[in-house]
Structures are given as C-alpha cells and as structure tokens.
Design a protein around this motif. Structure first.
Motif, short mmCIF file in Angstrom:
data_model
loop_
_atom_site.label_atom_id
_atom_site.label_comp_id
_atom_site.label_asym_id
_atom_site.label_seq_id
_atom_site.Cartn_x
_atom_site.Cartn_y
_atom_site.Cartn_z
N LYS A 1 0.85 -1.20 0.00
CA LYS A 1 0.00 0.00 0.00
C LYS A 1 0.88 1.24 0.00
O LYS A 1 1.70 1.44 0.90
CB LYS A 1 -0.94 -0.02 1.20
N PHE A 2 0.69 2.05 -1.03
CA PHE A 2 1.44 3.29 -1.20
C PHE A 2 0.49 4.48 -1.04
O PHE A 2 -0.73 4.33 -1.06
CB PHE A 2 2.07 3.34 -2.60
N THR A 3 1.05 5.67 -0.92
CA THR A 3 0.22 6.87 -0.73
C THR A 3 -0.62 7.19 -1.97
O THR A 3 -1.64 7.86 -1.88
CB THR A 3 1.09 8.08 -0.38
N LYS A 4 -0.21 6.68 -3.13
CA LYS A 4 -0.95 6.96 -4.37
C LYS A 4 -1.51 5.71 -5.03
O LYS A 4 -2.04 5.78 -6.14
CB LYS A 4 -0.05 7.67 -5.38
N GLY A 5 -1.40 4.55 -4.37
CA GLY A 5 -1.91 3.35 -5.03
C GLY A 5 -1.59 2.09 -4.25
O GLY A 5 -1.12 2.11 -3.11
N ARG A 6 -1.82 0.96 -4.92
CA ARG A 6 -1.70 -0.33 -4.26
C ARG A 6 -1.29 -1.40 -5.27
O ARG A 6 -1.77 -1.40 -6.41
CB ARG A 6 -3.06 -0.69 -3.65
N ILE A 7 -0.42 -2.32 -4.85
CA ILE A 7 -0.04 -3.48 -5.66
C ILE A 7 -0.36 -4.72 -4.82
O ILE A 7 0.17 -4.88 -3.72
CB ILE A 7 1.46 -3.46 -6.01
N HIS A 8 -1.20 -5.60 -5.35
CA HIS A 8 -1.69 -6.73 -4.55
C HIS A 8 -1.51 -8.03 -5.34
O HIS A 8 -2.15 -8.24 -6.37
CB HIS A 8 -3.18 -6.51 -4.22
N PHE A 9 -0.62 -8.89 -4.84
CA PHE A 9 -0.42 -10.22 -5.42
C PHE A 9 -1.24 -11.23 -4.62
O PHE A 9 -1.15 -11.27 -3.39
CB PHE A 9 1.05 -10.62 -5.35
N GLN A 10 -2.01 -12.06 -5.32
CA GLN A 10 -2.82 -13.08 -4.67
C GLN A 10 -2.59 -14.44 -5.33
O GLN A 10 -2.05 -14.52 -6.44
CB GLN A 10 -4.31 -12.72 -4.75
N ASP A 11 -3.05 -15.49 -4.64
CA ASP A 11 -3.02 -16.84 -5.18
C ASP A 11 -1.63 -17.20 -5.71
O ASP A 11 -1.47 -17.57 -6.86
CB ASP A 11 -4.08 -17.00 -6.29
N PHE A 12 -0.63 -17.07 -4.82
CA PHE A 12 0.75 -17.42 -5.19
C PHE A 12 1.20 -16.67 -6.43
O PHE A 12 1.85 -17.22 -7.32
CB PHE A 12 0.89 -18.93 -5.37
N GLU A 13 0.79 -15.40 -6.52
CA GLU A 13 1.17 -14.47 -7.60
C GLU A 13 0.50 -14.76 -8.93
O GLU A 13 0.86 -14.19 -9.96
CB GLU A 13 2.70 -14.43 -7.79
N ASN A 14 -0.50 -15.63 -8.94
CA ASN A 14 -1.24 -15.89 -10.17
C ASN A 14 -2.23 -14.77 -10.49
O ASN A 14 -2.68 -14.64 -11.63
CB ASN A 14 -1.98 -17.23 -10.07
N ARG A 15 -2.58 -13.97 -9.46
CA ARG A 15 -3.47 -12.82 -9.68
C ARG A 15 -2.77 -11.56 -9.18
O ARG A 15 -2.21 -11.54 -8.09
CB ARG A 15 -4.80 -12.98 -8.92
N LEU A 16 -2.80 -10.54 -10.00
CA LEU A 16 -2.17 -9.27 -9.65
C LEU A 16 -3.17 -8.14 -9.88
O LEU A 16 -3.73 -8.01 -10.97
CB LEU A 16 -0.92 -9.03 -10.49
N THR A 17 -3.40 -7.34 -8.85
CA THR A 17 -4.26 -6.16 -8.96
C THR A 17 -3.42 -4.92 -8.69
O THR A 17 -2.72 -4.85 -7.68
CB THR A 17 -5.42 -6.21 -7.94
N ILE A 18 -3.49 -3.96 -9.59
CA ILE A 18 -2.80 -2.68 -9.41
C ILE A 18 -3.85 -1.58 -9.40
O ILE A 18 -4.66 -1.47 -10.33
CB ILE A 18 -1.77 -2.44 -10.52
N GLU A 19 -3.86 -0.79 -8.33
CA GLU A 19 -4.87 0.25 -8.18
C GLU A 19 -4.20 1.60 -7.96
O GLU A 19 -3.11 1.68 -7.42
CB GLU A 19 -5.79 -0.06 -6.99
N LYS A 20 -4.87 2.66 -8.38
CA LYS A 20 -4.33 4.02 -8.27
C LYS A 20 -5.33 4.90 -7.55
O LYS A 20 -6.55 4.76 -7.69
CB LYS A 20 -4.05 4.57 -9.67
N LYS A 21 -4.80 5.81 -6.76
CA LYS A 21 -5.63 6.74 -6.00
C LYS A 21 -6.37 7.71 -6.93
O LYS A 21 -5.80 8.22 -7.88
CB LYS A 21 -4.73 7.53 -5.04
N GLN A 22 -7.67 7.92 -6.62
CA GLN A 22 -8.49 8.87 -7.36
C GLN A 22 -9.37 9.64 -6.38
O GLN A 22 -9.54 9.23 -5.23
CB GLN A 22 -9.39 8.14 -8.38
#
Length: 334
Positions: A248-269
């Motif tokens: 978790k960053f001040t401007k977004g988020r990087i989330h690895f799930q399921d042993f890195e098989n799923r990756l979600t990248i989100e940005k602050k709005q």
C-alpha cells in the motif's frame, strides 16, 4: 569451415525437483515453461551440464539419462577437480547449502560462479563468512531469489523507484508453514522492490502469538525506520495455504494473490464526493515470455559471454534480505 564453439561447462549438485525432475524431457520444447536447472540449461545454446551429483546415486543416474548429462556421481570433490567447471549449481536441501558452498569456495581452483538455491544459510555469521571468502577467492556467488528474475517484478520495481505509486506506508504479507522455507520469499521481494528506499533502515519488531481453539500461529509487525510498517500474517496451514503480498502506497496499491497468479494494481483517485479512493489501474505489465528459471540461466549466459554484472543478484545486494529474514527466526522457529 565453420568453427564449433565450445559450451561453458557446469556441474549440478542436487538432483531433486528443481534440479531437473520438475520438467520432463519434452519440456524443452519452446512452448513449455521451464522450472528446473537441467531443463533450462538443456534449452540454452551456450551452457551445458557435464555432470550431476546426488547422494542418492540412482537419482543422479536417472537425471543424467533424462537430460543426456555425460557423468553422474554421489559426491563432487574429485569430479570438480577433474572437470574444472566454470559454474556450479547447488540445488540440495536447504540445510546443506552453507556447508556445500563453503566447501566449493575452499577448493584450490574454485568455479568462477556458484549458483545456490535460497536460503543460502541460516545464520548471520555464516552469511558474512561466505561473503568474505567469495570476495577473497574472486568467485561470484548468486542466490536464486526467483522474483529477481521475473520480468513483472522488474517492471514494478522501476515504477516504484520512479514514484508512480507514491511512498510505501504499509505492507501486508500472508504466509503459511515454516518461516525458514517461506519467509525468505517475502523478505527478498520487499527488499528487491524497494531497493535503495529500504537499505540502511532500522527495524523494530513486535510479535504476537495467537492460540484460537487450539490452532496456533504468529503474527509479526516490523516498522522500518519510521517510514513504513510490514505486517506478516501467518495463516494456519491446517485451514488452507495462503500466500499474498499487499503493498500500500500513498498513491496506489499493488496486490499479489493466489501465489502471484493474480495481480491487482490500483491508483488513487478523487470521487464526486471529493473522497480519496482507489480504483483498478489500466496498467499493462510486459508479457512474461520466459520462466524465472530461464531468465536466471540467461543472466548466467550473459555473465560468461558478455561480462555482464551480477551485482543485482550478489551476496552484497541481499544483505538486508538476510538480516531481516534471520532476525525473525526466534519468533517462528521455537
């Protein structure tokens, strides 16, 4: 007449799954992803394994037949003197790594490069010893921290260093089983992605033991230099295995799930109510064209052919990884 180039000779110590048995011989077809050393080298045009070693001689024999490796032995002492390899791979059980690498470094004419599976050792003084001897002998020693050879992580590291997501303030790791086995993955991923932003930071560690209806686990909080906090959540394996990394960053988020098989990248709005929210970002990672193992072997090839630096993977560059990983042993390994 076309000149035939000699291949660069290597020896594999340890004929288990990552040594070669993860892959069948047809895995060397271009369409197959490679997970083992023997298969990745078999696909490479510059490197070759001239021998494989295992204390179980039948395993060594079977792997040699599988990948057409010329020699197989149950010990490596005389073999290395006879073959004089340019590189040696150590893919033995974790608790043997230190002793084997120490022995390889003590040889009168050690190989120019030693590649060893993680973790390289379980004590800080052992790690310092290996660094000092490798430097003295002018031997490159690199550890297969696999995410350092993953193109996706390399790209994310660059974005983090360019401050695309702002400043890191919190990390939540979810892991299971032995810290000795899985903790090294978490710590090296953190150190690799944060790079210069984490080096030299002090750590303050707070453990929390949980006993819920007879099921026990340990959660640990680490504060890095009053800059960001890392929460390590141990998930009881008797329920299920869980391996996630949530940055978790001040401007977004990087989330690895399921042993890195799923990756979600989100940005602050900012939404219509003038509230800070995060939404999925249309962030395209480069397509992963080769496995981490193939990338590692390519790094080795470039070291020998083009004198490319191995600093990114060197013992000096994993100082912070080992220091933090080993500091947490008392909380998990009792």
């Amino acid at each position: 007449m076309e000149r035939i180039q000699k291949k660069i000779k290597g020896i594999l110590i340890g004929c288990g799954k990552i040594g070669g048995f993860y892959d069948t011989p047809d895995s060397t077809a271009a369409s197959k992803e490679i997970y083992s050393y023997a298969a990745a080298i078999d696909r490479n045009n510059t490197l070759e394994l001239v021998a494989c070693v295992d204390i179980d001689i039948e395993k060594a024999s079977s792997l040699a037949q599988r990948f057409k490796i010329a020699e197989h032995e149950s010990s490596f002492d005389k073999l290395i003197t006879r073959e004089d390899p340019s590189f040696v791979i150590v893919a033995t059980p974790d608790d043997t790594h230190f002793a084997i690498v120490s022995q390889l470094l003590s040889l009168a004419n050690p190989a120019r490069l030693i590649i060893v599976e993680k973790p390289i050792c379980f004590k800080w003084n052992e790690f310092q010893h290996l660094k000092a001897v490798a430097k003295e002998k002018k031997v490159e020693v690199i550890v297969n921290h696999s995410r350092r050879f993953d193109q996706r992580f390399y790209q994310l590291k660059k974005e983090i260093q360019q401050n695309t997501f702002g400043d890191l303030f919190r990390v939540d790791f979810y892991t299971y089983g032995s810290w000795k086995k899985n903790g090294i993955h978490l710590m090296d991923t953190l150190v690799y992605l944060m790079d210069k932003k984490i080096k030299g930071l002090t750590t303050e560690i707070s453990p929390s033991k949980v006993d819920l209806a007879g099921v026990q686990w340990t959660d640990v909080k680490i504060i890095f230099g009053n800059k960001f906090v890392v929460n390590i959540h141990e998930n009881p394996e008797e329920h299920y295995q869980l391996f996630e990394m949530d940055f978790k960053f001040t401007k977004g988020r990087i989330h690895f799930q399921d042993f890195e098989n799923r990756l979600t990248i989100e940005k602050k709005q900012i939404n219509y109510l003038n509230e800070n929210i995060i939404k999925p970002l249309n962030f395209s990672l480069k397509e992963k064209k080769k496995s981490n193992m193939e990338s590692l072997i390519e790094v080795v090839e470039n070291f020998f052919k083009n004198n490319k630096s191995l600093n990114e993977y060197s013992l000096t560059n994993i100082d912070m990884t080992m220091k933090t990983y080993l500091k947490l042993f008392p909380y998990y390994e009792n």
